[in-house]
Design an enzyme around this catalytic site. Structure first.
Site, PDB file in Angstrom:
ATOM      1  N   SER A 120      53.368   2.082  26.537  1.00 31.20           N
ATOM      2  CA  SER A 120      52.977   2.455  27.898  1.00 31.20           C
ATOM      3  C   SER A 120      51.543   2.952  27.869  1.00 31.20           C
ATOM      4  O   SER A 120      51.041   3.399  26.825  1.00 31.20           O
ATOM      5  CB  SER A 120      53.903   3.559  28.421  1.00 31.20           C
ATOM      6  OG  SER A 120      53.397   4.143  29.606  1.00 31.20           O
ATOM      7  N   TYR A 180      58.102  12.158  27.257  1.00 31.99           N
ATOM      8  CA  TYR A 180      57.875  10.715  27.357  1.00 31.99           C
ATOM      9  C   TYR A 180      56.525  10.339  26.744  1.00 31.99           C
ATOM     10  O   TYR A 180      56.432   9.390  25.955  1.00 31.99           O
ATOM     11  CB  TYR A 180      57.939  10.284  28.819  1.00 31.99           C
ATOM     12  CG  TYR A 180      57.836   8.782  29.012  1.00 31.99           C
ATOM     13  CD1 TYR A 180      58.950   7.974  28.862  1.00 31.99           C
ATOM     14  CD2 TYR A 180      56.610   8.184  29.327  1.00 31.99           C
ATOM     15  CE1 TYR A 180      58.855   6.593  29.025  1.00 31.99           C
ATOM     16  CE2 TYR A 180      56.513   6.813  29.489  1.00 31.99           C
ATOM     17  CZ  TYR A 180      57.639   6.021  29.338  1.00 31.99           C
ATOM     18  OH  TYR A 180      57.537   4.648  29.499  1.00 31.99           O
TER      19      TYR A 180
END
Length: 337
Positions: A193, A206
């Site tokens: 990501s 995350y």
């Protein structure tokens, strides 16, 4: 001393040549390699990007091995893959009325696997080797998000995020890489990501897990290069916010949002597939992510904070976290009735 100076100039020439070849790929699109008949493992294949990756590889007649913790959604993906196989393998008529039959019929296999559990990964990998064969392509795609502020997040959810998003990559790679090294053939894809390149507030677990996955990927890439196994390729996929519902509610500044909308999942996967099939080491989508990552590396931290605040990126996850908290409170209220 002269030897070191000569080697230094050779290195400079190689670096310049790398720039030239990279620039040439922008002008002349590299030819995509064939993955027909190759065994491709996709983790988190039951939904989102994993399902789209499965459909793209099916269109290219790869043998699909789908892993997901949810058996039902995984089977739904498999059914979509079978439909694609049927469409691409339908005999076509050539001149003279002779039908051309595809040389083989690719298959899809499904396995219920919790990549957050090391034993589940290793046992499922052994089943794959026994029932399907050796793996050519590994797509580490499975991912989760807790959706809590750090001080409100249970330790178990933090651990779950780290294990699924990062540690699982170690286990799947250890399961399939040895044979790739032996055959000097394979491709490992890390679906990370942009939040593994630069972070934002409210999603510490995350971001940490994606930073870890990228660090693992880069170190493994160097290890494979050091072993001189030129038949094994690595591709790192770093998309901006993807509209899969994972971060539903996430918003940047409304005036900026039209210029940086959430990515369509289909576009994200098509870009990633192009990178994978041309052995591109890294793909960031959209391209502005490259610039942001570079600026983060050279600007003072306070300058970055100013830019975040201007873009509304400093608190972009807060609406998402609020929605998750409200949904959780509603579920608790229902269960208490």
């Amino acid at each position: 001393m002269m030897i070191i100076i000569a080697e230094f100039f050779v290195v400079i020439l190689k670096v310049l040549w790398a720039f030239v070849t990279a620039g040439a790929k922008w002008v002349v699109r590299p030819k995509e390699k064939s993955v027909a008949g190759q065994v491709c493992v996709i983790t988190g294949a039951g939904s989102g990007l994993g399902r789209l990756f499965a459909k793209e590889f099916a269109r290219r007649r790869a043998i699909l091995v789908l892993w997901d913790i949810n058996s039902q959604s995984n089977e739904e993906t498999a059914e979509m893959v079978r439909q694609i196989y049927h469409e691409v393998d339908t005999p076509t008529s050539k001149d003279g009325g002779v039908e051309e039959v595809p040389p083989f019929q690719p298959q899809v296999y499904t396995y219920a696997c919790d990549v957050g559990k090391r034993e589940s990964v290793y046992s499922t990998a052994e089943k794959v080797r026994r029932e399907v064969g050796e793996v050519d392509i590994l797509i580490n795609n499975a991912g989760v998000v807790s959706g809590h502020h750090l001080l409100e997040c249970p330790d178990e959810l933090i651990e779950r995020t780290m294990v699924v998003n990062c540690h699982a990559h170690f286990w799947t790679t250890k399961a399939f890489l040895p044979k790739m090294l032996e055959l000097n053939h394979g491709h490992i894809v890390t679906v990370a990501s942009s939040l593994g390149l630069f972070s934002t507030a409210g999603v510490e677990d995350y971001c940490a897990s994606k930073f870890g996955a990228i660090g693992f990927h880069e170190s493994l890439s160097h290890e494979i290069k050091a072993s001189e196994k030129d038949g094994i390729n690595m591709t790192l996929v770093c998309p901006y916010l993807v509209d899969t519902g994972m971060f539903k509610g996430c918003r940047i500044r409304k005036e900026i949002e039209p210029f940086l909308p959430p990515l369509k999942p289909e576009f994200c996967v098509k870009q990633a597939m192009r990178a994978i099939l041309t052995d591109q080491p890294m793909i960031c989508t959209p391209r502005i992510v490259y610039m942001v990552n570079f600026m983060k590396s050279i600007l003072p931290f306070e300058a970055i904070v100013c830019m975040y605040r201007f873009l509304g990126a400093d608190k972009c996850m807060y609406p998402f976290l609020a929605q998750r908290k409200e949904a959780m409170n509603n579920n608790e209220a229902k269960n208490g009735i």
